[in-house]
Write a protein that holds these residues in place. Structure first.
Motif, mmCIF file in Angstrom:
data_model
loop_
_atom_site.group_PDB
_atom_site.id
_atom_site.type_symbol
_atom_site.label_atom_id
_atom_site.label_comp_id
_atom_site.label_asym_id
_atom_site.label_seq_id
_atom_site.Cartn_x
_atom_site.Cartn_y
_atom_site.Cartn_z
ATOM 1 N N ALA A 151 3.117 5.566 17.043
ATOM 2 C CA ALA A 151 3.916 4.525 17.710
ATOM 3 C C ALA A 151 5.095 4.090 16.857
ATOM 4 C CB ALA A 151 3.026 3.328 18.049
ATOM 5 N N GLY A 152 5.050 4.400 15.567
ATOM 6 C CA GLY A 152 6.197 4.082 14.713
ATOM 7 C C GLY A 152 5.989 2.938 13.739
ATOM 8 N N VAL A 153 4.739 2.482 13.577
ATOM 9 C CA VAL A 153 4.472 1.403 12.603
ATOM 10 C C VAL A 153 4.837 1.912 11.204
ATOM 11 C CG1 VAL A 153 2.632 0.004 11.548
ATOM 12 C CG2 VAL A 153 2.655 0.396 14.032
ATOM 13 N N ASP A 154 5.500 1.070 10.417
ATOM 14 C CA ASP A 154 5.947 1.493 9.086
ATOM 15 C C ASP A 154 4.887 1.271 8.013
ATOM 16 O OD1 ASP A 154 8.757 2.273 9.645
ATOM 17 O OD2 ASP A 154 8.850 0.204 10.375
ATOM 18 N N VAL A 179 0.204 9.841 3.637
ATOM 19 C CA VAL A 179 0.526 8.408 3.653
ATOM 20 C C VAL A 179 0.277 7.879 2.247
ATOM 21 C CG1 VAL A 179 -0.052 8.092 6.099
ATOM 22 C CG2 VAL A 179 -1.840 7.786 4.376
ATOM 23 N N ALA A 180 0.925 6.771 1.920
ATOM 24 C CA ALA A 180 0.703 6.149 0.604
ATOM 25 C C ALA A 180 -0.217 4.964 0.801
ATOM 26 C CB ALA A 180 2.029 5.688 0.010
ATOM 27 N N GLY A 235 -15.949 -5.802 -0.035
ATOM 28 C CA GLY A 235 -14.643 -6.433 -0.196
ATOM 29 C C GLY A 235 -13.586 -5.384 -0.475
ATOM 30 N N GLY A 236 -12.517 -5.440 0.283
ATOM 31 C CA GLY A 236 -11.411 -4.526 0.023
ATOM 32 C C GLY A 236 -10.682 -4.190 1.302
ATOM 33 N N GLU A 237 -9.399 -3.992 1.173
ATOM 34 C CA GLU A 237 -8.555 -3.589 2.293
ATOM 35 C C GLU A 237 -7.622 -2.508 1.755
ATOM 36 O OE1 GLU A 237 -10.497 -6.305 4.298
ATOM 37 O OE2 GLU A 237 -8.640 -5.964 5.421
ATOM 38 N N ALA A 238 -7.012 -1.785 2.652
ATOM 39 C CA ALA A 238 -6.051 -0.768 2.222
ATOM 40 C C ALA A 238 -4.704 -1.059 2.871
ATOM 41 C CB ALA A 238 -6.521 0.621 2.638
ATOM 42 N N VAL A 239 -3.654 -1.113 2.053
ATOM 43 C CA VAL A 239 -2.303 -1.140 2.622
ATOM 44 C C VAL A 239 -1.890 0.315 2.776
ATOM 45 C CG1 VAL A 239 0.096 -1.816 2.290
ATOM 46 C CG2 VAL A 239 -1.743 -3.334 1.542
ATOM 47 N N VAL A 240 -1.517 0.685 3.984
ATOM 48 C CA VAL A 240 -1.158 2.077 4.265
ATOM 49 C C VAL A 240 0.322 2.127 4.641
ATOM 50 C CG1 VAL A 240 -1.740 4.140 5.589
ATOM 51 C CG2 VAL A 240 -3.501 2.391 5.200
ATOM 52 N N PHE A 241 1.112 2.745 3.779
ATOM 53 C CA PHE A 241 2.523 2.974 4.116
ATOM 54 C C PHE A 241 2.561 4.287 4.880
ATOM 55 C CE2 PHE A 241 2.941 -0.095 0.752
ATOM 56 C CZ PHE A 241 4.010 -0.875 1.176
ATOM 57 N N ALA A 260 7.783 7.222 1.822
ATOM 58 C CA ALA A 260 9.063 6.918 1.161
ATOM 59 C C ALA A 260 9.237 5.405 1.055
ATOM 60 C CB ALA A 260 10.212 7.535 1.941
ATOM 61 N N ILE A 261 8.843 4.692 2.078
ATOM 62 C CA ILE A 261 8.957 3.230 2.038
ATOM 63 C C ILE A 261 7.940 2.674 1.047
ATOM 64 C CG2 ILE A 261 8.897 1.085 3.380
ATOM 65 C CD1 ILE A 261 9.263 2.786 5.876
ATOM 66 N N GLY A 262 6.817 3.388 0.947
ATOM 67 C CA GLY A 262 5.738 2.905 0.074
ATOM 68 C C GLY A 262 6.042 3.037 -1.403
#
Ligand SMILES: Cc1ncc(COP(=O)(O)O)c(C=O)c1O
Length: 353
Positions: free
Chosen positions: A201-204, A59-60, A217-223, A227-229
Protein backbone atom coordinates in the motif's frame (compact mmCIF):
# COMPACT_ATOMS: atom_id res chain seq x y z
CA UNK A 1 -27.00 -11.53 43.66
CA UNK A 2 -24.59 -14.45 43.48
CA UNK A 3 -21.45 -13.54 41.66
CA UNK A 4 -19.08 -16.26 40.50
CA UNK A 5 -15.37 -15.83 41.24
CA UNK A 6 -13.90 -13.31 38.82
CA UNK A 7 -12.60 -14.74 35.52
CA UNK A 8 -8.96 -15.86 35.63
CA UNK A 9 -8.05 -13.46 32.82
CA UNK A 10 -9.45 -9.97 32.90
CA UNK A 11 -10.88 -7.98 30.02
CA UNK A 12 -8.83 -4.90 30.86
CA UNK A 13 -6.24 -5.07 28.09
CA UNK A 14 -4.15 -7.37 25.95
CA UNK A 15 -1.27 -5.73 27.84
CA UNK A 16 -2.58 -7.41 30.98
CA UNK A 17 -1.99 -10.88 29.50
CA UNK A 18 1.01 -13.01 30.27
CA UNK A 19 3.70 -14.31 27.95
CA UNK A 20 3.10 -17.14 25.49
CA UNK A 21 5.00 -20.28 26.56
CA UNK A 22 6.85 -20.53 23.23
CA UNK A 23 8.10 -16.97 23.69
CA UNK A 24 9.33 -17.76 27.19
CA UNK A 25 10.96 -20.91 25.86
CA UNK A 26 12.75 -18.88 23.21
CA UNK A 27 14.10 -16.50 25.85
CA UNK A 28 15.43 -19.52 27.72
CA UNK A 29 16.92 -20.97 24.54
CA UNK A 30 19.08 -17.90 23.91
CA UNK A 31 19.99 -17.52 27.57
CA UNK A 32 23.18 -19.49 27.02
CA UNK A 33 26.69 -18.10 27.11
CA UNK A 34 27.51 -14.64 25.91
CA UNK A 35 26.57 -12.83 22.74
CA UNK A 36 27.69 -9.44 21.57
CA UNK A 37 25.36 -6.63 22.58
CA UNK A 38 23.31 -4.04 20.67
CA UNK A 39 22.17 -6.44 17.96
CA UNK A 40 25.52 -7.79 16.84
CA UNK A 41 24.37 -11.35 17.47
CA UNK A 42 23.01 -14.30 15.49
CA UNK A 43 19.53 -14.18 16.99
CA UNK A 44 19.03 -10.55 15.95
CA UNK A 45 20.42 -11.23 12.49
CA UNK A 46 17.97 -14.13 12.14
CA UNK A 47 15.18 -11.81 13.22
CA UNK A 48 16.19 -9.23 10.62
CA UNK A 49 16.13 -11.93 7.93
CA UNK A 50 12.73 -13.14 9.09
CA UNK A 51 11.19 -9.70 8.82
CA UNK A 52 12.58 -9.30 5.30
CA UNK A 53 11.07 -12.67 4.40
CA UNK A 54 7.78 -11.65 5.97
CA UNK A 55 7.55 -8.48 3.91
CA UNK A 56 8.93 -10.11 0.78
CA UNK A 57 11.85 -7.72 0.32
CA UNK A 58 14.73 -6.24 2.29
CA UNK A 59 13.45 -4.11 5.13
CA UNK A 60 15.40 -2.41 7.92
CA UNK A 61 14.22 -3.34 11.40
CA UNK A 62 15.01 -1.82 14.75
CA UNK A 63 13.92 -3.74 17.81
CA UNK A 64 12.74 -1.54 20.66
CA UNK A 65 11.61 -1.91 24.24
CA UNK A 66 8.07 -0.66 23.84
CA UNK A 67 5.42 0.77 21.57
CA UNK A 68 5.78 4.41 22.55
CA UNK A 69 9.51 4.15 21.90
CA UNK A 70 8.86 2.50 18.55
CA UNK A 71 6.59 5.36 17.49
CA UNK A 72 9.04 7.95 18.72
CA UNK A 73 11.94 6.27 16.90
CA UNK A 74 10.04 5.97 13.63
CA UNK A 75 8.80 9.54 13.72
CA UNK A 76 12.16 10.96 14.79
CA UNK A 77 13.84 9.26 11.84
CA UNK A 78 11.37 10.94 9.49
CA UNK A 79 10.77 14.36 10.99
CA UNK A 80 12.73 17.54 10.37
CA UNK A 81 12.49 20.84 12.22
CA UNK A 82 9.24 22.53 11.34
CA UNK A 83 7.47 19.32 10.37
CA UNK A 84 4.08 18.23 11.64
CA UNK A 85 2.46 14.81 11.93
CA UNK A 86 -1.15 14.38 10.85
CA UNK A 87 -2.96 11.82 12.99
CA UNK A 88 -6.40 10.96 14.30
CA UNK A 89 -7.55 12.64 17.50
CA UNK A 90 -7.82 9.10 18.93
CA UNK A 91 -4.28 8.08 17.97
CA UNK A 92 -2.15 6.65 20.74
CA UNK A 93 0.60 9.12 19.84
CA UNK A 94 -1.91 11.91 20.46
CA UNK A 95 -3.76 10.67 23.52
CA UNK A 96 -1.74 8.11 25.41
CA UNK A 97 1.96 8.85 25.06
CA UNK A 98 2.10 11.72 27.54
CA UNK A 99 3.22 14.07 24.82
CA UNK A 100 6.34 12.02 24.02
CA UNK A 101 6.10 12.71 20.26
CA UNK A 102 5.84 16.45 20.86
CA UNK A 103 8.63 16.48 23.43
CA UNK A 104 11.07 13.96 21.97
CA UNK A 105 10.35 14.02 18.25
CA UNK A 106 9.74 17.75 18.52
CA UNK A 107 6.89 17.90 16.02
CA UNK A 108 3.46 19.38 16.17
CA UNK A 109 0.69 16.81 15.98
CA UNK A 110 -2.22 17.83 13.77
CA UNK A 111 -4.91 15.69 15.38
CA UNK A 112 -7.95 15.48 13.13
CA UNK A 113 -11.39 14.66 14.52
CA UNK A 114 -12.40 11.13 13.55
CA UNK A 115 -15.54 9.30 14.65
CA UNK A 116 -13.98 5.88 14.16
CA UNK A 117 -10.27 6.56 14.71
CA UNK A 118 -9.54 6.38 10.98
CA UNK A 119 -8.05 9.10 8.81
CA UNK A 120 -9.18 9.36 5.21
CA UNK A 121 -7.33 10.52 2.11
CA UNK A 122 -9.74 13.49 1.91
CA UNK A 123 -8.79 14.59 5.42
CA UNK A 124 -5.14 14.57 4.43
CA UNK A 125 -5.81 16.45 1.19
CA UNK A 126 -7.53 19.12 3.31
CA UNK A 127 -4.29 19.77 5.19
CA UNK A 128 -2.03 20.50 2.23
CA UNK A 129 -2.95 24.19 2.28
CA UNK A 130 -0.30 24.61 5.00
CA UNK A 131 2.50 23.38 2.75
CA UNK A 132 4.88 26.15 1.84
CA UNK A 133 3.56 28.61 4.43
CA UNK A 134 6.47 29.53 6.75
CA UNK A 135 4.02 30.33 9.55
CA UNK A 136 2.61 26.81 9.63
CA UNK A 137 4.22 23.56 10.73
CA UNK A 138 4.59 21.54 7.54
CA UNK A 139 2.40 18.43 7.33
CA UNK A 140 5.20 16.05 6.42
CA UNK A 141 4.14 12.77 7.99
CA UNK A 142 0.80 10.99 8.18
CA UNK A 143 0.47 8.59 11.08
CA UNK A 144 -2.24 5.95 11.02
CA UNK A 145 -2.91 3.26 13.60
CA UNK A 146 -3.68 -0.30 12.53
CA UNK A 147 -5.81 -1.58 14.18
CA UNK A 148 -7.04 1.70 15.63
CA UNK A 149 -7.49 2.63 19.25
CA UNK A 150 -11.24 2.32 18.66
CA UNK A 151 -10.94 -1.26 17.43
CA UNK A 152 -11.54 -0.35 13.79
CA UNK A 153 -9.37 -1.38 10.85
CA UNK A 154 -8.18 0.21 7.65
CA UNK A 155 -8.61 -1.92 4.54
CA UNK A 156 -5.60 -2.29 2.27
CA UNK A 157 -7.43 0.03 -0.12
CA UNK A 158 -7.89 2.69 2.60
CA UNK A 159 -4.16 2.59 3.36
CA UNK A 160 -3.21 2.76 -0.31
CA UNK A 161 -5.42 5.83 -0.84
CA UNK A 162 -3.86 7.56 2.17
CA UNK A 163 -0.35 6.72 0.98
CA UNK A 164 -1.14 7.97 -2.53
CA UNK A 165 -2.35 11.36 -1.41
CA UNK A 166 0.43 11.70 1.17
CA UNK A 167 3.19 10.80 -1.27
CA UNK A 168 1.75 13.06 -3.93
CA UNK A 169 2.32 15.93 -1.51
CA UNK A 170 5.77 14.80 -0.40
CA UNK A 171 4.60 13.36 2.92
CA UNK A 172 5.72 10.09 4.47
CA UNK A 173 3.35 7.53 5.99
CA UNK A 174 3.90 5.99 9.41
CA UNK A 175 1.77 3.15 10.73
CA UNK A 176 1.49 2.50 14.45
CA UNK A 177 1.13 -1.26 14.26
CA UNK A 178 1.07 -2.06 17.95
CA UNK A 179 -1.91 -4.28 17.01
CA UNK A 180 -1.07 -4.95 13.37
CA UNK A 181 -1.49 -8.68 14.01
CA UNK A 182 -5.13 -8.18 14.98
CA UNK A 183 -5.76 -6.14 11.84
CA UNK A 184 -4.11 -8.76 9.64
CA UNK A 185 -6.05 -11.55 11.36
CA UNK A 186 -9.26 -9.61 10.73
CA UNK A 187 -8.33 -9.31 7.05
CA UNK A 188 -8.02 -13.07 6.62
CA UNK A 189 -4.87 -13.79 8.57
CA UNK A 190 -2.27 -14.21 5.87
CA UNK A 191 1.14 -12.83 5.04
CA UNK A 192 -0.43 -11.54 1.81
CA UNK A 193 -2.93 -9.53 3.87
CA UNK A 194 -0.07 -8.03 5.91
CA UNK A 195 1.81 -7.00 2.79
CA UNK A 196 -1.32 -5.63 1.11
CA UNK A 197 -2.08 -3.23 3.97
CA UNK A 198 1.53 -2.16 4.57
CA UNK A 199 4.38 -2.50 2.09
CA UNK A 200 2.24 -2.90 -1.03
CA UNK A 201 0.00 0.00 0.00
CA UNK A 202 3.02 2.28 0.29
CA UNK A 203 3.56 2.65 4.05
CA UNK A 204 7.08 4.01 4.64
CA UNK A 205 7.67 2.94 8.23
CA UNK A 206 5.66 1.00 10.75
CA UNK A 207 5.89 -0.48 14.17
CA UNK A 208 5.14 -4.17 14.40
CA UNK A 209 3.69 -4.99 17.79
CA UNK A 210 4.81 -7.91 19.89
CA UNK A 211 3.98 -7.12 23.50
CA UNK A 212 0.20 -7.13 23.09
CA UNK A 213 0.37 -10.38 21.16
CA UNK A 214 2.13 -12.74 23.56
CA UNK A 215 5.61 -11.32 23.92
CA UNK A 216 7.16 -10.38 27.25
CA UNK A 217 8.21 -7.04 25.85
CA UNK A 218 9.40 -5.62 22.58
CA UNK A 219 8.30 -4.06 19.33
CA UNK A 220 9.94 -3.75 15.95
CA UNK A 221 10.21 -0.56 13.92
CA UNK A 222 10.17 -1.69 10.30
CA UNK A 223 11.41 0.71 7.64
CA UNK A 224 9.73 -0.72 4.60
CA UNK A 225 12.06 1.34 2.49
CA UNK A 226 15.51 0.60 4.00
CA UNK A 227 16.92 3.75 2.40
CA UNK A 228 14.72 5.83 4.69
CA UNK A 229 15.70 3.58 7.58
CA UNK A 230 19.38 4.41 7.27
CA UNK A 231 18.98 7.24 9.77
CA UNK A 232 17.36 4.86 12.24
CA UNK A 233 20.77 3.50 13.23
CA UNK A 234 21.81 6.84 14.63
CA UNK A 235 18.45 8.07 15.85
CA UNK A 236 17.72 4.96 17.85
CA UNK A 237 19.98 5.60 20.80
CA UNK A 238 19.07 9.26 20.97
CA UNK A 239 15.53 8.15 21.82
CA UNK A 240 16.83 5.51 24.27
CA UNK A 241 15.52 2.54 22.25
CA UNK A 242 18.68 0.52 21.70
CA UNK A 243 18.36 -2.60 23.87
CA UNK A 244 21.83 -3.84 24.76
CA UNK A 245 20.78 -7.48 25.25
CA UNK A 246 18.98 -7.38 21.94
CA UNK A 247 19.03 -11.15 21.45
CA UNK A 248 16.26 -11.50 24.05
CA UNK A 249 13.91 -9.22 22.11
CA UNK A 250 14.90 -10.89 18.83
CA UNK A 251 14.27 -14.37 20.24
CA UNK A 252 10.77 -13.35 21.23
CA UNK A 253 9.99 -12.11 17.73
CA UNK A 254 11.54 -15.20 16.19
CA UNK A 255 9.21 -17.32 18.30
CA UNK A 256 6.22 -15.21 17.34
CA UNK A 257 7.02 -15.32 13.62
CA UNK A 258 7.77 -19.04 13.68
CA UNK A 259 4.92 -20.94 12.02
CA UNK A 260 2.89 -17.71 11.97
CA UNK A 261 2.22 -17.90 15.70
CA UNK A 262 1.60 -14.14 15.61
CA UNK A 263 -1.40 -14.68 13.34
CA UNK A 264 -2.77 -17.60 15.32
CA UNK A 265 -2.62 -15.62 18.57
CA UNK A 266 -4.20 -12.50 17.14
CA UNK A 267 -6.86 -14.55 15.36
CA UNK A 268 -7.73 -16.22 18.65
CA UNK A 269 -7.88 -12.89 20.43
CA UNK A 270 -10.21 -11.48 17.76
CA UNK A 271 -12.48 -14.52 17.89
CA UNK A 272 -12.70 -14.22 21.66
CA UNK A 273 -13.88 -10.61 21.27
CA UNK A 274 -16.57 -11.77 18.86
CA UNK A 275 -17.61 -14.42 21.39
CA UNK A 276 -17.62 -11.84 24.19
CA UNK A 277 -19.85 -9.58 22.15
CA UNK A 278 -22.24 -12.44 21.42
CA UNK A 279 -22.32 -13.44 25.09
CA UNK A 280 -23.14 -9.95 26.36
CA UNK A 281 -25.13 -8.27 23.58
CA UNK A 282 -28.40 -9.88 24.67
CA UNK A 283 -28.14 -8.83 28.33
CA UNK A 284 -30.88 -6.29 29.07
CA UNK A 285 -29.28 -2.96 29.91
CA UNK A 286 -26.10 -3.66 27.96
CA UNK A 287 -25.67 -1.67 24.75
CA UNK A 288 -22.92 -3.82 23.27
CA UNK A 289 -22.20 -1.62 20.25
CA UNK A 290 -21.23 -3.10 16.90
CA UNK A 291 -19.62 -6.55 16.70
CA UNK A 292 -15.86 -6.18 17.15
CA UNK A 293 -13.62 -6.02 14.11
CA UNK A 294 -10.60 -6.99 16.20
CA UNK A 295 -10.09 -7.69 19.92
CA UNK A 296 -11.99 -4.92 21.67
CA UNK A 297 -15.56 -3.81 22.18
CA UNK A 298 -16.92 -0.60 23.66
CA UNK A 299 -20.26 -1.25 25.39
CA UNK A 300 -22.37 1.21 27.33
CA UNK A 301 -23.73 0.04 30.67
CA UNK A 302 -26.00 1.48 33.35
CA UNK A 303 -23.72 3.85 35.25
CA UNK A 304 -24.00 2.21 38.72
CA UNK A 305 -23.08 -1.19 37.25
CA UNK A 306 -19.72 -0.01 35.98
CA UNK A 307 -18.00 0.50 39.33
CA UNK A 308 -19.42 -2.73 40.73
CA UNK A 309 -18.23 -4.72 37.76
CA UNK A 310 -14.81 -3.10 37.88
CA UNK A 311 -14.53 -3.99 41.57
CA UNK A 312 -15.23 -7.61 40.64
CA UNK A 313 -12.86 -7.71 37.65
CA UNK A 314 -11.17 -4.59 36.42
CA UNK A 315 -11.57 -2.99 32.98
CA UNK A 316 -11.17 0.57 31.76
CA UNK A 317 -13.71 3.34 31.44
CA UNK A 318 -13.81 4.71 27.92
CA UNK A 319 -16.26 7.63 27.68
CA UNK A 320 -17.75 8.40 31.08
CA UNK A 321 -20.27 10.85 29.60
CA UNK A 322 -21.86 7.91 27.73
CA UNK A 323 -21.23 5.28 30.44
CA UNK A 324 -19.04 3.58 27.88
CA UNK A 325 -16.29 1.15 28.81
CA UNK A 326 -13.73 -0.92 26.93
CA UNK A 327 -13.52 -4.69 27.11
CA UNK A 328 -10.51 -6.23 25.48
CA UNK A 329 -9.54 -9.83 24.85
CA UNK A 330 -6.06 -11.28 24.55
CA UNK A 331 -4.18 -14.20 23.06
CA UNK A 332 -4.94 -16.27 26.17
CA UNK A 333 -8.62 -15.40 26.76
CA UNK A 334 -10.78 -18.51 27.07
CA UNK A 335 -14.45 -19.24 26.47
CA UNK A 336 -14.62 -20.03 30.17
CA UNK A 337 -13.42 -16.50 31.01
CA UNK A 338 -16.10 -15.12 28.70
CA UNK A 339 -18.90 -17.20 30.19
CA UNK A 340 -17.89 -16.23 33.72
CA UNK A 341 -17.61 -12.57 32.77
CA UNK A 342 -20.96 -12.56 30.97
CA UNK A 343 -22.60 -14.15 34.02
CA UNK A 344 -21.16 -11.41 36.25
CA UNK A 345 -22.26 -8.70 33.83
CA UNK A 346 -25.78 -10.18 33.76
CA UNK A 347 -25.99 -10.35 37.57
CA UNK A 348 -24.70 -6.86 38.23
CA UNK A 349 -26.51 -5.08 35.41
CA UNK A 350 -29.80 -6.77 36.44
CA UNK A 351 -29.69 -5.10 39.85
CA UNK A 352 -28.49 -1.73 38.48
CA UNK A 353 -30.72 -1.43 35.43
C1 LIG B 1 -2.03 1.62 19.38
C2 LIG B 1 -0.93 1.67 20.40
N1 LIG B 1 0.26 2.17 20.06
C3 LIG B 1 1.29 2.23 20.91
C4 LIG B 1 1.16 1.78 22.21
C5 LIG B 1 2.31 1.98 23.13
O1 LIG B 1 2.82 0.84 23.66
P1 LIG B 1 3.67 0.86 25.01
O2 LIG B 1 2.69 0.92 26.12
O3 LIG B 1 4.43 -0.40 24.92
O4 LIG B 1 4.55 2.06 25.00
C6 LIG B 1 -0.07 1.24 22.63
C7 LIG B 1 -0.23 0.73 24.00
O5 LIG B 1 -1.28 0.44 24.48
C8 LIG B 1 -1.14 1.20 21.70
O6 LIG B 1 -2.34 0.74 22.06
Amino acid sequence: MTLPPAPSRSFASDNAAGVHPLVLEAIGRVNVGHALAYGDDDETRACERRFSELFGRDVAIFLTFNGTGANVLALTALARAGDAVICSDWAHINVDETGAPERIVGTKLIDLATADGKLTSEMIADQVHALGDPHHAQPAIVSITQSTDLGTVYTAGDVAEICDVAHRHGMRVHMDGARIANAVAAAGGSVAALRAMTIDAGVDVMSFGGTKNGMLGGEAVVFLDPAIGARGHYVRKTVTQLPSKMRFVAAQFNALLDGDLWLALAGHSNRMATALHAATAGIPGVDAGPPPAVNSMFPSLPSPAIGQLQAWTFFWDWDRSRHQVRWMTAWDTTIDDIETFATGVGEIVAVCN
